[in-house]
Scaffold this motif. Structure first.
Motif, PDB file in Angstrom:
ATOM      1  N   LEU A  91       0.823  -1.209   0.000  1.00  0.00           N
ATOM      2  CA  LEU A  91       0.000   0.000   0.000  1.00  0.00           C
ATOM      3  C   LEU A  91       0.859   1.262   0.000  1.00  0.00           C
ATOM      4  O   LEU A  91       0.468   2.283  -0.584  1.00  0.00           O
ATOM      5  CB  LEU A  91      -0.937   0.000   1.203  1.00  0.00           C
ATOM      6  CG  LEU A  91      -2.057  -1.049   1.174  1.00  0.00           C
ATOM      7  CD1 LEU A  91      -2.803  -1.080   2.503  1.00  0.00           C
ATOM      8  CD2 LEU A  91      -3.028  -0.787   0.026  1.00  0.00           C
ATOM      9  N   GLU A  92       2.013   1.206   0.620  1.00  0.00           N
ATOM     10  CA  GLU A  92       2.916   2.358   0.612  1.00  0.00           C
ATOM     11  C   GLU A  92       3.347   2.719  -0.803  1.00  0.00           C
ATOM     12  O   GLU A  92       3.623   3.888  -1.101  1.00  0.00           O
ATOM     13  CB  GLU A  92       4.146   2.069   1.478  1.00  0.00           C
ATOM     14  CG  GLU A  92       3.879   2.064   2.973  1.00  0.00           C
ATOM     15  CD  GLU A  92       5.124   1.693   3.770  1.00  0.00           C
ATOM     16  OE1 GLU A  92       6.177   1.453   3.135  1.00  0.00           O
ATOM     17  OE2 GLU A  92       5.042   1.654   5.012  1.00  0.00           O
ATOM     18  N   LEU A  93       3.399   1.722  -1.689  1.00  0.00           N
ATOM     19  CA  LEU A  93       3.802   1.953  -3.073  1.00  0.00           C
ATOM     20  C   LEU A  93       2.662   2.503  -3.928  1.00  0.00           C
ATOM     21  O   LEU A  93       2.878   2.852  -5.092  1.00  0.00           O
ATOM     22  CB  LEU A  93       4.333   0.654  -3.681  1.00  0.00           C
ATOM     23  CG  LEU A  93       5.580   0.078  -2.999  1.00  0.00           C
ATOM     24  CD1 LEU A  93       5.958  -1.249  -3.634  1.00  0.00           C
ATOM     25  CD2 LEU A  93       6.740   1.062  -3.077  1.00  0.00           C
ATOM     26  N   GLN A  94       1.445   2.569  -3.371  1.00  0.00           N
ATOM     27  CA  GLN A  94       0.281   3.152  -4.049  1.00  0.00           C
ATOM     28  C   GLN A  94       0.052   2.568  -5.443  1.00  0.00           C
ATOM     29  O   GLN A  94      -0.018   3.304  -6.441  1.00  0.00           O
ATOM     30  CB  GLN A  94       0.440   4.672  -4.132  1.00  0.00           C
ATOM     31  CG  GLN A  94       0.307   5.384  -2.794  1.00  0.00           C
ATOM     32  CD  GLN A  94      -1.139   5.359  -2.286  1.00  0.00           C
ATOM     33  OE1 GLN A  94      -2.022   5.936  -2.892  1.00  0.00           O
ATOM     34  NE2 GLN A  94      -1.356   4.686  -1.167  1.00  0.00           N
ATOM     35  N   PRO A  95      -0.108   1.251  -5.534  1.00  0.00           N
ATOM     36  CA  PRO A  95      -0.352   0.649  -6.850  1.00  0.00           C
ATOM     37  C   PRO A  95      -1.787   0.865  -7.302  1.00  0.00           C
ATOM     38  O   PRO A  95      -2.656   1.279  -6.526  1.00  0.00           O
ATOM     39  CB  PRO A  95      -0.090  -0.842  -6.595  1.00  0.00           C
ATOM     40  CG  PRO A  95      -0.523  -1.030  -5.164  1.00  0.00           C
ATOM     41  CD  PRO A  95      -0.099   0.247  -4.456  1.00  0.00           C
ATOM     42  N   ALA A  96      -2.039   0.551  -8.569  1.00  0.00           N
ATOM     43  CA  ALA A  96      -3.412   0.587  -9.069  1.00  0.00           C
ATOM     44  C   ALA A  96      -4.186  -0.626  -8.592  1.00  0.00           C
ATOM     45  O   ALA A  96      -5.398  -0.559  -8.388  1.00  0.00           O
ATOM     46  CB  ALA A  96      -3.403   0.643 -10.598  1.00  0.00           C
ATOM     47  N   GLN A  97      -3.480  -1.744  -8.383  1.00  0.00           N
ATOM     48  CA  GLN A  97      -4.153  -2.998  -8.051  1.00  0.00           C
ATOM     49  C   GLN A  97      -3.218  -3.903  -7.259  1.00  0.00           C
ATOM     50  O   GLN A  97      -2.005  -3.936  -7.499  1.00  0.00           O
ATOM     51  CB  GLN A  97      -4.588  -3.707  -9.337  1.00  0.00           C
ATOM     52  CG  GLN A  97      -5.496  -4.907  -9.127  1.00  0.00           C
ATOM     53  CD  GLN A  97      -6.125  -5.361 -10.433  1.00  0.00           C
ATOM     54  OE1 GLN A  97      -5.603  -5.088 -11.515  1.00  0.00           O
ATOM     55  NE2 GLN A  97      -7.232  -6.049 -10.358  1.00  0.00           N
ATOM     56  N   ILE A  98      -3.812  -4.634  -6.304  1.00  0.00           N
ATOM     57  CA  ILE A  98      -3.075  -5.627  -5.535  1.00  0.00           C
ATOM     58  C   ILE A  98      -3.782  -6.971  -5.664  1.00  0.00           C
ATOM     59  O   ILE A  98      -5.000  -7.059  -5.446  1.00  0.00           O
ATOM     60  CB  ILE A  98      -2.977  -5.245  -4.043  1.00  0.00           C
ATOM     61  CG1 ILE A  98      -2.193  -3.946  -3.862  1.00  0.00           C
ATOM     62  CG2 ILE A  98      -2.309  -6.376  -3.241  1.00  0.00           C
ATOM     63  CD1 ILE A  98      -2.181  -3.431  -2.430  1.00  0.00           C
ATOM     64  N   PHE A  99      -3.037  -8.000  -6.027  1.00  0.00           N
ATOM     65  CA  PHE A  99      -3.522  -9.373  -5.961  1.00  0.00           C
ATOM     66  C   PHE A  99      -2.892 -10.023  -4.728  1.00  0.00           C
ATOM     67  O   PHE A  99      -1.674 -10.028  -4.584  1.00  0.00           O
ATOM     68  CB  PHE A  99      -3.122 -10.174  -7.202  1.00  0.00           C
ATOM     69  CG  PHE A  99      -3.734  -9.693  -8.479  1.00  0.00           C
ATOM     70  CD1 PHE A  99      -5.102  -9.533  -8.606  1.00  0.00           C
ATOM     71  CD2 PHE A  99      -2.941  -9.402  -9.581  1.00  0.00           C
ATOM     72  CE1 PHE A  99      -5.679  -9.087  -9.792  1.00  0.00           C
ATOM     73  CE2 PHE A  99      -3.495  -8.966 -10.771  1.00  0.00           C
ATOM     74  CZ  PHE A  99      -4.865  -8.808 -10.872  1.00  0.00           C
ATOM     75  N   LEU A 100      -3.722 -10.571  -3.859  1.00  0.00           N
ATOM     76  CA  LEU A 100      -3.238 -11.292  -2.682  1.00  0.00           C
ATOM     77  C   LEU A 100      -3.531 -12.772  -2.871  1.00  0.00           C
ATOM     78  O   LEU A 100      -4.696 -13.185  -2.879  1.00  0.00           O
ATOM     79  CB  LEU A 100      -3.892 -10.761  -1.406  1.00  0.00           C
ATOM     80  CG  LEU A 100      -3.577 -11.498  -0.097  1.00  0.00           C
ATOM     81  CD1 LEU A 100      -2.080 -11.617   0.141  1.00  0.00           C
ATOM     82  CD2 LEU A 100      -4.260 -10.812   1.081  1.00  0.00           C
ATOM     83  N   ILE A 101      -2.493 -13.573  -3.060  1.00  0.00           N
ATOM     84  CA  ILE A 101      -2.642 -15.013  -3.250  1.00  0.00           C
ATOM     85  C   ILE A 101      -2.013 -15.744  -2.069  1.00  0.00           C
ATOM     86  O   ILE A 101      -1.176 -15.209  -1.355  1.00  0.00           O
ATOM     87  CB  ILE A 101      -2.006 -15.471  -4.578  1.00  0.00           C
ATOM     88  CG1 ILE A 101      -0.510 -15.117  -4.615  1.00  0.00           C
ATOM     89  CG2 ILE A 101      -2.723 -14.831  -5.760  1.00  0.00           C
ATOM     90  CD1 ILE A 101       0.216 -15.622  -5.857  1.00  0.00           C
ATOM     91  N   GLY A 102      -2.456 -16.984  -1.841  1.00  0.00           N
ATOM     92  CA  GLY A 102      -1.955 -17.735  -0.690  1.00  0.00           C
ATOM     93  C   GLY A 102      -2.487 -17.215   0.624  1.00  0.00           C
ATOM     94  O   GLY A 102      -1.913 -17.489   1.685  1.00  0.00           O
ATOM     95  N   ALA A 103      -3.582 -16.471   0.578  1.00  0.00           N
ATOM     96  CA  ALA A 103      -4.139 -15.864   1.793  1.00  0.00           C
ATOM     97  C   ALA A 103      -5.227 -16.719   2.421  1.00  0.00           C
ATOM     98  O   ALA A 103      -5.708 -16.417   3.513  1.00  0.00           O
ATOM     99  CB  ALA A 103      -4.706 -14.483   1.484  1.00  0.00           C
TER     100      ALA A 103
END
Length: 213
Positions: A91-103
């Motif tokens: 979140l600090e990197l302020q991306p357009a999108q985050i995929f969270l896998i293995g969660a």
């Protein structure tokens, strides 16, 4: 520099299905055993983070060697799970999108904690999805357009006590300005009519879970 897509790989259920979400990312973070999975699959994580208590000392050293950056934490003296540490960094990197896998996996406590991380991303107006072999989970407010992505069913679950003004377009079972409250399962197992659908709501926060059998 902002990264358009960040994939965070945690240490839950993983497999070959996860590889497309890794290869399409511009920046990849491995959290504890998730970093081990990345290294085993031939990837060099942009960041390996965690206490690494789920891998052997030899594996931890291999992860450190293969990763572009390493952030190690004491297993006792830390306030967050390894997955949350990874998401906080993403979140600090302020991306357009985050995929969270293995969660998701056998540890239901970790799975629920990870689902709650969706709210942290939503508060920062960053799109985030939790994905495994059978599910894609998102948290929304106001408006969300979803694509099929191979998941047949779409279920809607109130994250807040009440969600109002729910309108569905492009769904087999449409809704128009409907209200969902916790404890009612009326939003389970809808389906898209084509490849895309739109969900709009007036108030509240809504979990959108795409799934297959």
């Amino acid at each position: 520099m902002k990264e358009p897509i960040i994939t965070v790989c945690s240490g839950g259920s993983l497999g070959g299905w996860a590889l497309p979400y890794i290869t399409k990312a511009n920046y990849v973070i491995g959290a504890d055993r998730g970093a081990q999975f990345l290294v085993e699959q031939g990837f060099s994580p942009d960041l390996a983070i965690g206490d690494f208590d789920s891998v052997s000392s030899e594996q931890a050293e291999a992860i450190r060697h293969a990763s572009k950056q390493w952030l190690g934490f004491d297993a006792i003296d830390k306030d967050y799970t390894d997955t949350q540490l990874a998401i906080m960094h993403a979140l600090e990197l302020q991306p357009a999108q985050i995929f969270l896998i293995g969660a998701l996996g056998s540890r239901y406590d970790h799975a629920l904690a990870n689902i709650q991380l969706l709210e942290v991303a939503l508060e920062q107006k960053i799109s985030m999805s939790i994905i495994d072999q059978h599910n894609m989970i998102q948290l929304m407010e106001q408006k969300l357009t979803i694509e099929e992505h191979g998941f047949r069913y779409v279920s809607l679950l109130p994250y807040t006590e009440t969600v109002t003004g729910i309108t569905l377009q492009g769904f087999k079972y449409p809704l128009n300005l409907a209200t969902l409250t916790k404890g009612r399962s009326i939003g389970i197992s809808n389906e898209l009519q084509n490849t895309k659908g739109t969900i709009t709501i007036h108030s509240g926060k809504l979990l959108v879970i795409q799934s297959n059998d």
